[in-house]
Each structure stands twice: as structure tokens, then as C-alpha cells.
Design a protein around this motif. Structure first.
Motif, mmCIF file in Angstrom:
data_model
loop_
_atom_site.group_PDB
_atom_site.id
_atom_site.type_symbol
_atom_site.label_atom_id
_atom_site.label_comp_id
_atom_site.label_asym_id
_atom_site.label_seq_id
_atom_site.Cartn_x
_atom_site.Cartn_y
_atom_site.Cartn_z
ATOM 1 N N GLU A 298 8.687 7.953 -5.690
ATOM 2 C CA GLU A 298 9.512 6.864 -5.143
ATOM 3 C C GLU A 298 10.148 7.278 -3.833
ATOM 4 N N SER A 299 10.573 8.523 -3.728
ATOM 5 C CA SER A 299 11.187 8.964 -2.472
ATOM 6 C C SER A 299 10.181 8.951 -1.330
ATOM 7 N N VAL A 300 8.900 9.197 -1.637
ATOM 8 C CA VAL A 300 7.869 9.147 -0.598
ATOM 9 C C VAL A 300 7.629 7.717 -0.143
ATOM 10 N N VAL A 301 7.445 6.797 -1.102
ATOM 11 C CA VAL A 301 7.090 5.428 -0.721
ATOM 12 C C VAL A 301 8.280 4.653 -0.163
ATOM 13 N N LYS A 302 9.460 5.258 -0.150
ATOM 14 C CA LYS A 302 10.590 4.607 0.503
ATOM 15 C C LYS A 302 10.567 4.808 2.020
ATOM 16 N N THR A 303 9.797 5.782 2.490
ATOM 17 C CA THR A 303 9.653 5.920 3.937
ATOM 18 C C THR A 303 8.867 4.727 4.466
ATOM 19 N N ASP A 304 9.190 4.302 5.678
ATOM 20 C CA ASP A 304 8.640 3.053 6.202
ATOM 21 C C ASP A 304 7.114 3.067 6.239
ATOM 22 N N TRP A 305 6.519 4.103 6.812
ATOM 23 C CA TRP A 305 5.068 4.097 6.978
ATOM 24 C C TRP A 305 4.355 4.218 5.630
ATOM 25 N N ALA A 306 4.905 5.044 4.728
ATOM 26 C CA ALA A 306 4.263 5.196 3.420
ATOM 27 C C ALA A 306 4.396 3.914 2.600
ATOM 28 N N HIS A 307 5.541 3.253 2.699
ATOM 29 C CA HIS A 307 5.729 1.998 1.967
ATOM 30 C C HIS A 307 4.718 0.956 2.410
ATOM 31 N N ARG A 308 4.405 0.919 3.690
ATOM 32 C CA ARG A 308 3.473 -0.079 4.202
ATOM 33 C C ARG A 308 2.025 0.231 3.856
ATOM 34 N N MET A 309 1.670 1.500 3.718
ATOM 35 C CA MET A 309 0.249 1.841 3.667
ATOM 36 C C MET A 309 -0.209 2.633 2.442
ATOM 37 N N LEU A 310 0.715 3.218 1.695
ATOM 38 C CA LEU A 310 0.317 4.047 0.554
ATOM 39 C C LEU A 310 0.846 3.452 -0.743
ATOM 40 N N SER A 311 0.043 3.542 -1.780
ATOM 41 C CA SER A 311 0.471 3.065 -3.096
ATOM 42 C C SER A 311 1.153 4.187 -3.863
ATOM 43 N N ARG A 312 1.927 3.809 -4.857
ATOM 44 C CA ARG A 312 2.532 4.807 -5.728
ATOM 45 C C ARG A 312 1.456 5.619 -6.434
ATOM 46 N N GLY A 313 0.372 4.943 -6.835
ATOM 47 C CA GLY A 313 -0.716 5.656 -7.495
ATOM 48 C C GLY A 313 -1.335 6.720 -6.606
ATOM 49 N N MET A 419 -5.056 -6.161 4.987
ATOM 50 C CA MET A 419 -4.005 -5.278 5.484
ATOM 51 C C MET A 419 -4.606 -3.914 5.810
ATOM 52 N N ARG A 420 -3.881 -3.161 6.598
ATOM 53 C CA ARG A 420 -4.282 -1.782 6.915
ATOM 54 C C ARG A 420 -3.563 -0.880 5.931
ATOM 55 N N ALA A 421 -4.323 -0.271 5.034
ATOM 56 C CA ALA A 421 -3.717 0.526 3.966
ATOM 57 C C ALA A 421 -4.808 1.312 3.265
ATOM 58 N N GLU A 422 -4.396 2.124 2.297
ATOM 59 C CA GLU A 422 -5.394 2.744 1.415
ATOM 60 C C GLU A 422 -5.667 1.786 0.263
ATOM 61 N N ALA A 423 -6.741 2.026 -0.454
ATOM 62 C CA ALA A 423 -7.231 1.034 -1.418
ATOM 63 C C ALA A 423 -6.195 0.682 -2.481
ATOM 64 N N GLY A 424 -5.481 1.674 -2.970
ATOM 65 C CA GLY A 424 -4.495 1.393 -4.006
ATOM 66 C C GLY A 424 -3.357 0.517 -3.519
ATOM 67 N N ARG A 425 -2.975 0.690 -2.257
ATOM 68 C CA ARG A 425 -1.856 -0.105 -1.716
ATOM 69 C C ARG A 425 -2.241 -1.566 -1.572
ATOM 70 N N ILE A 426 -3.475 -1.845 -1.119
ATOM 71 C CA ILE A 426 -3.863 -3.254 -0.992
ATOM 72 C C ILE A 426 -4.017 -3.886 -2.368
ATOM 73 N N GLU A 427 -4.391 -3.074 -3.371
ATOM 74 C CA GLU A 427 -4.424 -3.603 -4.738
ATOM 75 C C GLU A 427 -3.018 -3.957 -5.214
ATOM 76 N N GLU A 428 -2.035 -3.086 -4.936
ATOM 77 C CA GLU A 428 -0.652 -3.369 -5.322
ATOM 78 C C GLU A 428 -0.137 -4.626 -4.638
ATOM 79 N N GLU A 429 -0.181 -4.620 -3.319
ATOM 80 C CA GLU A 429 0.394 -5.727 -2.553
ATOM 81 C C GLU A 429 -0.434 -6.987 -2.728
ATOM 82 N N GLY A 430 -1.753 -6.863 -2.563
ATOM 83 C CA GLY A 430 -2.617 -8.031 -2.653
ATOM 84 C C GLY A 430 -2.676 -8.622 -4.038
#
Length: 659
Positions: A298-313, A419-430
Motif C-alpha cells: 500500500e505504501s508503494v501504490v500511494k506514490t503518484d506514478w505507481a498508483h497510476r500505473m502499477l497494480s497491488r498484485g 490506459m498506460r499501465a502494466e496488465a494488472g493495473r488496467i485489470e484493476e482500474e478497467g
């Protein structure tokens, strides 16, 4: 019970009866408030599913629960139950005092059973009590079960919000430091230099962490590394009989391409996640340590760039891979650098296509941040050609896969999210965006207005189509029947002409897809749309009513303390017509809807009642639509309700001009 204490005894009797009334009334109030709280705050999260599963497991069809909730309705319709004070003496010659004397208050069961509205579980409870229901026994048992449930719910919510609570603790610590720094301190010596320092405010570019954050991450993960322990597995338990289920697949070591992650119970009865298999031994993390790793994630994905592009998984998987690679190593690498590098390699422009069951569209169209488009034959053929060019040696497998895709998704509409992201992040957001958009689309579907028709439009694989599967055996014969139990479930095709009529509504709901930045009134409309839309997927008319009523209460009640049935009925009438007779008819219909929702039996509705539900559903749809068209006019639900209430004093002509 003594003559000298008669007045005190009578007062005690009245007080116990009063408390029974308040107990059962409070029990139902707590049920309703908890349900509304969970639906309001967790309707789009897995938390609501866990809550409902726990409710079903602990309370559904339980005799004691049915009795307590039914007793509330009994008192409401019939008055206080027939209770009586009693005195019981049990002789016991072996004791000096000669026996035991017991006094108390209980409820006679025979008068209770004369009421016909008890649910089956409640009647079972009453009959099991014999001649009397002991007040203390049922009150204590019910209280214990409810307290246990709320302890569980609090624990689940604490875990669900663990990152938020940790963030709150950090903010409070920061505030304390700021307040301490604001206090006057000793003056610096003349000529002393003050260092600006570097900290959490240091700017972070894409795929890089501030030095302070990177140091904190590396310190946290090294602490986790020292908590990886050897896991002694609990011996497998034999349940005593072989399974008749066919074996679907058998995996060999050669087919496993990465280390399997398995939750196990160790010999001490503790849950642990095995992440490393080495020299025939197993190593992993206890549940508490795994929770620490989730906090790190959670501390990682709270950073702006990681929140936009990386999933928790992705972050969690990368962290586990780091633990595997650095286990028992002399020198460890930096986790912060690993996440940044792996993230840079994984992030790219992506499209998520989420097929929608039983929906076809003539032309593509946008809804908020996404598009609804057709999965065409040409698209599948293009993807198949690409796959064959990459791996021609696997032609048979690839052709088989795409033939299955043609059968399952070709021609269906899909929510397309980019979106521009890794696969897990677009699955989360999308995935969240797609689920919300499909729910909004159902509001415009034919099933939304035409009860008892139900909607089978959902993300493909999550649609609910009730069916029957029966095997009938006879002498030398058998038959197997499959049948769909919901004939009123037509597919939906949106033509270009139909889309033109829907376009204004789609534009309105498009702004509600993401909840961030919405006004309180817009959030209420969003919740109302999701609730009403969910109701369209249920074949059970009582469930349809429950969701429709909840959707209206989100819009027409200023707060939860307002009487729901009266105010919803009055305000629906004001919104829908200025004719007094029509308003009264609407109010009767709403009161009928509340009455039907409270039915405890499972008998089917009468044709007249089904017609009443159909009328109510259409009225509810019109009210929600009216609120939707006015989403930008009001800031809060109270503002909207106040405007509705003012319609009471307006003439029909004035009201029509202002609507």
C-alpha cells in the motif's frame, strides 16, 4: 411476588415488557442501519460480498433470529406479547432449606402461535420452547450472536482499511511533529548554518522513488526477509472417503513454470504462505508478516506514478520475488530499484476489452472514460493471425483457442478501456470502470421498465441466468433436462436509432462512472443507479423491490432517521404528478411495495401484486431519471428533497414550467 412487594413486582413486570419491546425494535433497527451502511459505503467492493456471505451463514433461516425479528412485527401489529410473572418451587429434602425458589417473567407460546404471520424458522423456535418462551434466554443468545457478528465485521473492516488506518497514524504523527516544531524553541547561535534536508517532500519522477521513501521500503522489506521462517506442514487429513469427481487436469513438475504460492496450516495451527521450496523444506510468511507485506504494498501504490500505473498484485508479486531471490543471500538488492525497473519494463499502452453478456450494438459509443464497441469477426481473425505468426508450431492449440473465442465472445459488445499501465493495473482500474458502465447501461435496458422481465446483461461470466438441471431415472430409462427458469430474459440489441434516444442519458451517467470529485448529490444518484440496476438482474420480485426501494431511499430521504415509507411515497408523488388523485394512487402503490418487501413467506405473488410491482418499478425508474437529469442543479440530497417539497405549494402550471 410477595404481597408486600406487589407494586414493585408490577413495576418490574412493566419494565421487563418495555425492554422486550425496545430490544426487538432495536434489533431490527441495527439490522437495517448496518445493511444501509454497508451498501452505501461498500457497494462496489468485495467487502459487501463477504458481509452478505457472513449474514447468510450466521442468520439466514435461523429460528432464534427469525423469532426476534418476527416478535418486532408481532408487537407492531398486535401489541405486547402475553407475558406473565411466575413462581416455581422445587422440593429438595436433601438440602437444609428444603428446596429452591425461582421467580421470573416469561411469554406464553400458545397466544404467540395464533398469529399467522410468523416465518417458518420463527414458528420452529416458538414450538421448540414448549409452553413458555424464557425472555432472558432468547435475549442473551441473540445478543451474543449479534455481538460476535459485529466483532467479526469490525475486524474485517479494520483489515479492509488497514492501509487507511496506517496512513491516518502517519498523518497524526506528522501533525504532532508539526505542532511540536511550531512551538518556540531555543534560538540558533549567531552564524550557525541550517540544513534544508531531504525527506518525504522530495519530488519523485516516473519509475523512481525519493531517497527517503526508497530507504524506508528497503528497510521494511529487509525486516520482512528476516521473518521468513521454515514452515513445518500439518499432516494431510483423510476425510474418510474417496471422491467420485472426475480429475480435470494433472500437473507435473515440468509444467509448473514458477514457484507455487500456497497457504497452509503448520503443525502449530498457524496459517502461513509458503513462498520458497528449498532442499525439501518449505519457507514462508505467517499471516501477521503477510499483513506487513500488504502494508508495504500500500505504501508503494500511494506514490503518484505507481498508483497510476502499477497494480497491488504487481507490487506484491515483485516483493515476493525479491524475498525468494534474496533469501539466505549475503548481499541483498534494493526493492525500490527492483520495483522501479520491473515497472518500467511492464508499463505500456494497453486496451482492456470486457465482453458484455447478451448485448449487441450497431455502432460504438462512449460512456465516460470508456467506449462500448463490438468484438468483430475481423478483430478475432486479426488476433489469430498475430498469434499464429508468433508461434506457428502451436497452430492446433491457437486455432482451438480462437474457435472458442468466436463461440463465446464474437459479436458481443464490450467495454473498451485504455490506459498506460502494466496488465494488472488496467485489470484493476478497467474492471471497476467496466462493471460500473454495464450497471449504468442496464438502467436504460428494456428490463429496467418492463417488470417481470430481468436483465442478463453483465460482464461475461458474471451474468446470472437461473436454470434447472434434473436427472430422472426409471426402470431401464433415464432422462436429463436442462431448462432456463427465467423466460423473461431477452437479449438486448442497441441500434443506431435507439442509441440516439439514449445519448443524453449516457452522457449524464458518463460523468458518474468515477466517484472521485462528485458532489454528495451526484454520489447519491450514482448509488441509486447501481442499486436499481442490480435489482433488474433478480427474478425474485421481492429482491427486485428491495433494491428498487433502497435506490429511492438514497435520493428521497434527507437522512436515515426520516420515516422511509411515508416520505418516499409523498415525494415520489410530488415528483411524478401534480394531480392529487394520482399522487394518492402513487402513495398507495409505494406503501404496497414496502408491505410486499416485508413479506416473510415464500409463496408467489398474486397477479394483482405482480401488477403493483410493475407499476412501482416504472415509477421508481422515472424518479431516478428525474434526479439524473438534474444532477448538476443540486449539491446535496437535502437540496434536492427541499426542491421536491416546494412542489407541494406550486400550481400544476408553475410546476410543469420548472421541472
Amino acid at each position: 411476588m410477595a404481597v408486600a412487594n406487589r407494586e414493585a413486582g408490577s413495576q418490574t413486570h412493566r419494565e421487563v415488557t418495555r425492554r422486550v419491546h425496545n430490544f426487538v425494535a432495536g434489533a431490527l433497527t441495527l439490522v437495517e442501519h448496518t445493511r444501509k451502511f454497508m451498501r452505501k459505503n461498500y457497494s462496489t467492493t468485495p467487502m459487501l460480498d463477504r458481509y452478505q456471505a457472513k449474514i447468510d451463514a450466521d442468520f439466514k433461516d435461523k429460528p432464534l433470529v427469525g423469532f426476534v425479528q418476527g416478535l418486532r412485527n408481532y408487537i407492531l401489529h398486535n401489541g405486547l406479547p402475553n407475558s406473565e410473572m411466575y413462581l416455581h418451587f422445587q422440593s429438595n429434602p436433601d438440602r437444609v432449606e428444603g428446596g429452591t425458589l425461582e421467580t421470573g417473567i416469561h411469554i406464553r407460546t400458545l397466544p404467540l402461535l395464533e398469529w399467522r404471520e410468523w416465518s417458518a424458522p420463527a414458528r420452529t423456535f416458538i414450538e421448540s420452547c414448549g409452553e413458555v418462551v424464557d425472555i432472558r434466554t432468547f435475549a442473551e443468545s441473540y445478543t451474543h450472536s449479534i455481538s460476535s457478528f459485529h466483532d467479526w465485521l469490525q475486524s474485517e473492516l479494520d483489515q479492509f482499511h488497514s492501509a487507511d488506518l496506517e496512513e491516518l497514524d502517519r498523518l497524526q504523527e506528522s501533525l504532532s511533529r508539526l505542532e511540536a516544531a511550531a512551538k518556540p524553541g531555543p534560538a540558533a547561535p549567531v552564524g550557525a548554518k541550517v540544513s534544508s534536508g531531504e525527506g518525504a517532500d522530495e519530488s519523485e519522477q516516473e519509475f523512481s522513488f525519493a531517497r527517503s521513501r526508497a530507504a524506508a521500503l528497503d528497510a521494511a522489506v529487509n525486516a520482512l526477509l528476516h521473518k521468513v521462517r521454515k514452515i513445518e506442514l500439518e499432516p494431510a487429513r483423510d476425510d474418510g472417503f474417496p471422491s467420485e469427481r472426475p480429475i480435470a487436469v494433472t500437473l507435473t513438475d515440468d509444467e509448473i513454470i514458477s514457484v507455487p504460492l500456497v497457504w497452509v496450516t503448520d503443525t502449530g495451527g498457524r496459517r502461513a504462505l509458503v513462498i520458497i521450496h528449498k532442499d525439501g523444506a518449505h519457507f514462508g510468511l505467517d499471516e501477521e508478516t503477510f499483513a506487513e507485506m500488504q502494508a508495504l504494498t500500500e505504501s508503494v501504490v500511494k506514490t503518484d506514478w505507481a498508483h497510476r500505473m502499477l497494480s497491488r498484485g504487481f507490487v506484491e508479486k515483485t516483493t515476493i520475488k525479491w524475498l525468494q531471490d534474496n533469501f539466505q543471500a549475503e548481499n541483498t538488492k534494493s526493492l525500490a530499484e527492483t520495483i522501479a525497473k520491473d515497472g518500467r519494463d511492464a508499463v505500456r499502452p494497453l486496451e482492456l476489452w470486457a465482453p458484455i453478456a447478451n448485448l449487441e450494438v450497431q455502432n460504438s459509443f462512449t460512456v465516460g472514460p470508456a467506449e462500448v464497441a463490438t468484438i468483430t469477426k475481423a478483430m478475432i481473425e486479426r488476433l489469430e493471425s498475430q498469434a499464429l505468426s508468433f508461434a506457428p508450431q502451436q497452430r492446433d492449440s491457437i486455432v482451438g483457442l480462437f474457435n472458442k473465442l468466436r463461440e463465446s465472445v464474437q459479436g458481443l459488445a464490450a467495454v473498451v478501456f485504455r490506459m498506460r499501465a502494466e496488465a494488472g493495473r488496467i485489470e484493476e482500474e478497467g474492471g471497476v470502470v467496466a462493471k460500473t458502465i454495464v450497471a449504468f447501461l442496464r438502467f436504460f435496458s428494456p428490463a429496467a421498465l418492463n417488470f417481470p422481465a430481468i436483465s442478463a446483461n453483465a460482464l461475461l461470466g458474471s451474468e446470472f441466468v437461473p436454470s434447472s438441471n434434473l436427472l430422472i431415472l426409471g426402470d431401464g430409462s433415464f432422462s436429463y433436462k436442462e431448462a432456463i427458469l427465467a423466460p423473461n430474459m431477452p437479449g438486448w440489441r442497441i441500434s443506431e436509432g435507439a442509441l440516439k434516444g439514449m445519448r443524453p442519458g449516457l452522457d449524464a451517467v458518463g460523468g458518474l462512472v468515477r466517484p472521485e470529485g462528485l458532489s454528495a448529490f451526484a454520489l447519491a444518484i450514482r448509488s441509486s443507479l447501481l442499486l436499481f440496476s442490480t435489482g433488474t438482474t433478480f427474478a425474485n420480485p421481492i429482491e427486485r423491490l428491495s433494491y428498487s426501494l433502497s435506490s429511492l431511499e438514497a435520493l428521497l430521504l434527507r437522512h436515515s432517521a426520516e420515516p422511509a415509507d411515508f416520505n418516499v411515497a409523498e415525494r415520489m408523488g410530488l415528483l411524478l404528478t401534480q394531480d392529487r388523485a394520482e399522487r394518492e394512487a402513487i402513495a398507495r402503490n409505494v406503501r404496497e411495495a414496502y408491505r410486499l418487501r416485508g413479506r416473510q413467506d415464500i409463496s408467489p405473488l398474486l397477479p394483482r401484486e405482480m401488477g403493483s410491482v410493475a407499476t412501482f418499478v416504472r415509477c421508481a425508474h422515472n424518479v431516478i431519471g428525474t434526479a439524473l437529469w438534474n444532477v448538476d442543479r443540486f449539491g446535496t440530497v437535502s437540496d434536492f428533497v427541499n426542491s421536491v417539497e416546494r412542489l407541494r405549494s406550486q400550481s400544476p402550471s408553475t410546476s410543469n414550467r420548472n421541472q
